[in-house]
Design an enzyme around this catalytic site. Structure first.
Site, PDB file in Angstrom:
ATOM      1  CB  ALA A 159     -53.274 -12.874  27.659  1.00 14.37           C
ATOM      2  CE1 TYR A 160     -55.765 -19.256  22.301  1.00 16.33           C
ATOM      3  CE2 TYR A 160     -57.836 -18.096  21.919  1.00 16.33           C
ATOM      4  CZ  TYR A 160     -56.965 -19.123  21.615  1.00 16.33           C
ATOM      5  OH  TYR A 160     -57.283 -20.022  20.624  1.00 16.33           O
ATOM      6  CB  ALA A 161     -58.737 -12.596  22.475  1.00 11.35           C
ATOM      7  CE  LYS A 164     -55.010 -18.304  18.290  1.00  7.25           C
ATOM      8  NZ  LYS A 164     -54.269 -19.197  17.385  1.00  7.25           N
TER       9      LYS A 164
END
Length: 254
Positions: A159-161, A164
């Site tokens: 999710a984080y990547a 980004k």
């Protein structure tokens, strides 16, 4: 590298970690700085004092990047600070640095965590930039912070990547659409950096040694490895870099 005299930078999340380092390195290069903090006013004011000790002007303002509905009022307080401190209605460098870290295996990602990451890293950055772009002076710079995790995959950061990765596409469109105003837009993608942001992840047994072994320069990064890259992108020497993803990872997973 100097030459940023009479320039003004806004660094979101500038009270700690990479944001603090970036704010200080921009100040050492001659820029004045407005930095934002989310909750810890004392941390923000401490960075202001450090910048002032370098002979530059600085202001700290509260901002929660996840709350888009507050951006108009933030723009008002930011504009007021520009007028009162610098007698200007514009600024030169927007550094979208504020972020949060939530690591969950793909199969366990909650909608709550997904929304938190989306609201800070992509939705918030997108609409804060939209709100402030009219104030960026001609020839200014917009720098967003990404991550090495958009190039290589480490379980837990789906999710984080992904947020980004969306930012990396966004920067290309910024460069294209703001090009007529000679505004450059780039993204800096740090590798593993030792900050309070990553302290928990690096504390897991064997993780730091593993990352060192997968980095060509044989160590984990430190904030000083990143702030100077942002400063370079804001400098005259960096004027021909536009719509680029600059990975600063010491050569991870080559």
């Amino acid at each position: 590298m100097h030459g940023l005299d009479n320039k003004i930078a806004l660094v979101t999340g500038g009270s700690r970690g990479l944001g603090r380092n970036t704010a200080l390195q921009l100040a050492r290069a001659g820029a004045d700085v407005v930095l934002t903090y989310r909750t810890n006013k004392a941390e923000g004011e401490e960075v202001v004092r450090e910048i002032q000790a370098l002979g530059r002007k600085a202001v700290a303002l509260p901002l929660d990047v996840s709350k888009v509905e507050t951006f108009d009022s933030f723009r008002e307080s930011f504009t007021k600070a520009l007028r009162e401190t610098w007698q200007r209605d514009s600024f030169d460098f927007l550094v979208n640095n504020a972020g949060i870290d939530i690591a969950q295996p793909f199969g366990q990602v909650t909608t709550e965590a997904f929304d938190q990451l989306m609201n800070v890293h992509f939705r918030g950055t997108f609409f804060l930039t939209q709100t402030l772009a009219p104030l960026v002076a001609e020839g200014g710079r917009i720098i967003c912070t990404s991550t090495g995790l958009t190039r290589f995959a480490i379980p837990g950061y789906a999710a984080y990547a992904s947020m980004k990765g969306a930012l990396e596409i966004f920067v290309k469109y910024l460069a294209k659409e703001l090009g007529p105003r000679k505004i450059r837009a780039n993204i800096v993608a740090p590798g593993a950096i030792e900050t309070d942001f990553t302290k928990e992840a690096l504390a897991h047994p064997g993780i730091e040694d593993f990352l060192k072994s997968q980095t060509a320069l044989g160590r984990v990064g430190v904030p000083d490895d990143i702030g100077g890259v942002v400063t370079f992108l804001c400098s005259e020497e960096g004027r021909w870099l536009n719509a680029q993803r600059v990975e600063a990872s010491g050569g991870m997973f080559l």
